[in-house]
Design a protein around this motif. Structure first.
Motif, short mmCIF file in Angstrom:
data_model
loop_
_atom_site.label_atom_id
_atom_site.label_comp_id
_atom_site.label_asym_id
_atom_site.label_seq_id
_atom_site.Cartn_x
_atom_site.Cartn_y
_atom_site.Cartn_z
N VAL A 231 21.82 8.06 43.17
CA VAL A 231 22.47 7.66 44.42
C VAL A 231 21.67 6.59 45.15
O VAL A 231 22.19 5.90 46.03
N ARG A 232 20.40 6.48 44.80
CA ARG A 232 19.52 5.43 45.30
C ARG A 232 18.59 5.06 44.16
O ARG A 232 18.40 5.88 43.23
N PRO A 233 18.00 3.89 44.17
CA PRO A 233 17.08 3.54 43.09
C PRO A 233 16.00 4.61 42.90
O PRO A 233 15.27 4.93 43.82
N GLY A 234 15.95 5.18 41.71
CA GLY A 234 14.96 6.20 41.42
C GLY A 234 15.24 7.56 42.01
O GLY A 234 14.41 8.47 41.91
N ARG A 235 16.41 7.76 42.63
CA ARG A 235 16.72 9.04 43.30
C ARG A 235 18.07 9.56 42.86
O ARG A 235 19.09 8.88 42.98
N THR A 236 18.09 10.76 42.30
CA THR A 236 19.33 11.36 41.84
C THR A 236 19.72 12.53 42.72
O THR A 236 18.89 13.12 43.42
N MET A 237 21.00 12.89 42.67
CA MET A 237 21.51 13.99 43.47
C MET A 237 22.84 14.45 42.89
O MET A 237 23.49 13.71 42.12
N ILE A 238 23.26 15.65 43.22
CA ILE A 238 24.59 16.11 42.85
C ILE A 238 25.62 15.28 43.59
O ILE A 238 25.60 15.21 44.83
N VAL A 239 26.52 14.62 42.85
CA VAL A 239 27.55 13.79 43.50
C VAL A 239 28.88 14.52 43.56
O VAL A 239 29.78 14.13 44.32
N ALA A 240 29.05 15.58 42.78
CA ALA A 240 30.26 16.39 42.85
C ALA A 240 29.99 17.73 42.19
O ALA A 240 29.12 17.84 41.32
N GLU A 241 30.73 18.74 42.61
CA GLU A 241 30.64 20.04 41.94
C GLU A 241 31.98 20.75 42.04
O GLU A 241 32.79 20.50 42.95
N ASP A 242 32.21 21.63 41.07
CA ASP A 242 33.43 22.42 41.00
C ASP A 242 33.01 23.84 40.66
O ASP A 242 32.40 24.08 39.62
N VAL A 243 33.29 24.78 41.57
CA VAL A 243 32.80 26.16 41.42
C VAL A 243 33.96 27.14 41.54
O VAL A 243 34.77 27.05 42.47
N ALA A 244 34.06 28.05 40.58
CA ALA A 244 35.03 29.14 40.64
C ALA A 244 34.26 30.45 40.56
O ALA A 244 33.30 30.57 39.80
N GLU A 245 34.71 31.43 41.35
CA GLU A 245 33.97 32.69 41.45
C GLU A 245 34.95 33.85 41.51
O GLU A 245 36.02 33.76 42.13
N GLN A 246 34.58 34.95 40.86
CA GLN A 246 35.38 36.17 40.91
C GLN A 246 34.46 37.34 41.20
O GLN A 246 33.40 37.48 40.57
N VAL A 247 34.86 38.17 42.15
CA VAL A 247 34.09 39.36 42.52
C VAL A 247 34.97 40.59 42.33
O VAL A 247 36.12 40.61 42.78
N ARG A 248 34.45 41.59 41.63
CA ARG A 248 35.14 42.87 41.47
C ARG A 248 34.35 43.96 42.19
O ARG A 248 33.17 44.13 41.94
N LYS A 256 37.87 32.90 44.20
CA LYS A 256 37.88 31.74 45.07
C LYS A 256 37.33 30.54 44.33
O LYS A 256 36.64 30.68 43.32
N ARG A 257 37.65 29.36 44.84
CA ARG A 257 37.21 28.13 44.19
C ARG A 257 36.97 27.07 45.25
O ARG A 257 37.68 27.00 46.26
N HIS A 258 35.95 26.24 45.03
CA HIS A 258 35.72 25.10 45.92
C HIS A 258 35.19 23.93 45.12
O HIS A 258 34.63 24.10 44.03
N ARG A 259 35.37 22.73 45.67
CA ARG A 259 34.84 21.52 45.07
C ARG A 259 34.23 20.65 46.15
O ARG A 259 34.65 20.70 47.32
N LEU A 260 33.24 19.86 45.77
CA LEU A 260 32.59 18.91 46.67
C LEU A 260 32.60 17.53 46.03
O LEU A 260 32.47 17.41 44.82
N ALA A 261 32.72 16.49 46.85
CA ALA A 261 32.62 15.11 46.38
C ALA A 261 31.82 14.33 47.43
O ALA A 261 32.17 14.32 48.61
#
Length: 267
Positions: A231-248, A256-261
């Motif tokens: 995201v910057r010279p020499g610097r990385t980061m999470i640019v997106a994520e997709d998460v799904a979760e199930q609880v019993r 539930k599910r969420h995404r980030l951009a």
């Protein structure tokens, strides 16, 4: 329909799955499948993917240097962003460790951001990224991982995966143990994939994470895709994520599910 006791259990036990960078799904939770590199991700525009030849370095996963990124959020199967924004803040800790915090930014300039979760990460002797502690949620519970769970190996070839088992201890706000359990993680490096975000188009490294936690009265399955890019010279980061979760819990199931951009680097 869930009664108040079951709803409270879902809220309380759900915090166990804040494992973070993090997140993941496998055996033990019915309809949850393992993370799929090519699955649809509403709200995220995905381009071509290649396995490539270069290994993925844990140094790219996260460097531990302070940085704050702001993200659009998508929930459920919607491709329309929520009016709320999210921030991921990397905060240096002690002895070379660092905290990764996720905050929610409410709409309206007069409203204060709220801390959703924070996880404590460190670098292993072999160069891997380790998760040792997570906290957050309405109940303010802290989950300790023993041994720390690997979130990324020092180097991973395209298509390679790593698996770990661990035990968890859950503490309340007073530091008293309220629950124990076991868990497993499987991390896979799926190669490079082009992804379009509000901040721009990135040739990102794609990590797939599957997590299960069994605390006796509840089973949590979480699957996650994370796109990591410069995201910057020499610097990385999470640019997106997709998460799904199930609880019993007690025969009831909640998904539930969420995404980030990413849309901006704040600092």
């Amino acid at each position: 329909m869930l009664g108040p006791v079951s709803r409270q259990l879902f809220r309380t036990i759900g915090v166990l799955a804040v494992a973070a960078l993090c997140g993941p799904a496998v055996s033990g939770c019915g309809s949850m499948r393992a993370a799929d590199a090519d699955a649809d991700a509403p709200g995220l525009t995905l381009g071509s993917r290649t396995r490539g030849e270069a290994p993925f370095s844990a140094e790219r996963a996260i460097s531990g240097e302070a940085i704050v990124g702001r993200y659009r959020q998508y929930t459920g199967g919607s491709s329309r962003p929520s009016p709320k924004r999210a921030e991921v803040r990397v905060v240096p800790g002690e002895d070379g460790a660092w905290w990764t915090e996720r905050w929610t930014l409410p709409t309206g300039s007069d409203r204060e951001p709220s801390l959703d979760r924070r996880v404590l990460l460190s670098r292993g002797a072999d160069g891997s990224v380790l998760l040792s502690e997570s906290s957050g949620g309405e109940e303010d519970l802290t989950t300790l991982f023993d041994p720390p769970a690997r979130m990324a190996a020092a180097l991973m070839a395209p298509g390679e995966s790593i698996e770990d088992e661990f035990r968890i201890r859950v503490l309340d706000a007073d530091g008293d143990e309220v629950r124990t359990g076991t868990g497993t993680t499987r991390i896979r490096y799926a190669g490079k994939q082009q992804i379009e975000t509000p901040l721009g188009v990135f040739d990102a490294d794609l990590l797939l994470t599957d997590l299960t936690i069994d605390s006796g009265i509840a089973t949590i399955a979480r699957r996650q895709r994370q796109w990591i890019a410069t995201v910057r010279p020499g610097r990385t980061m999470i640019v997106a994520e997709d998460v799904a979760e199930q609880v019993r819990v007690l025969g009831f199931s909640r998904s539930k599910r969420h995404r980030l951009a990413i849309e901006a680097i704040v600092r």
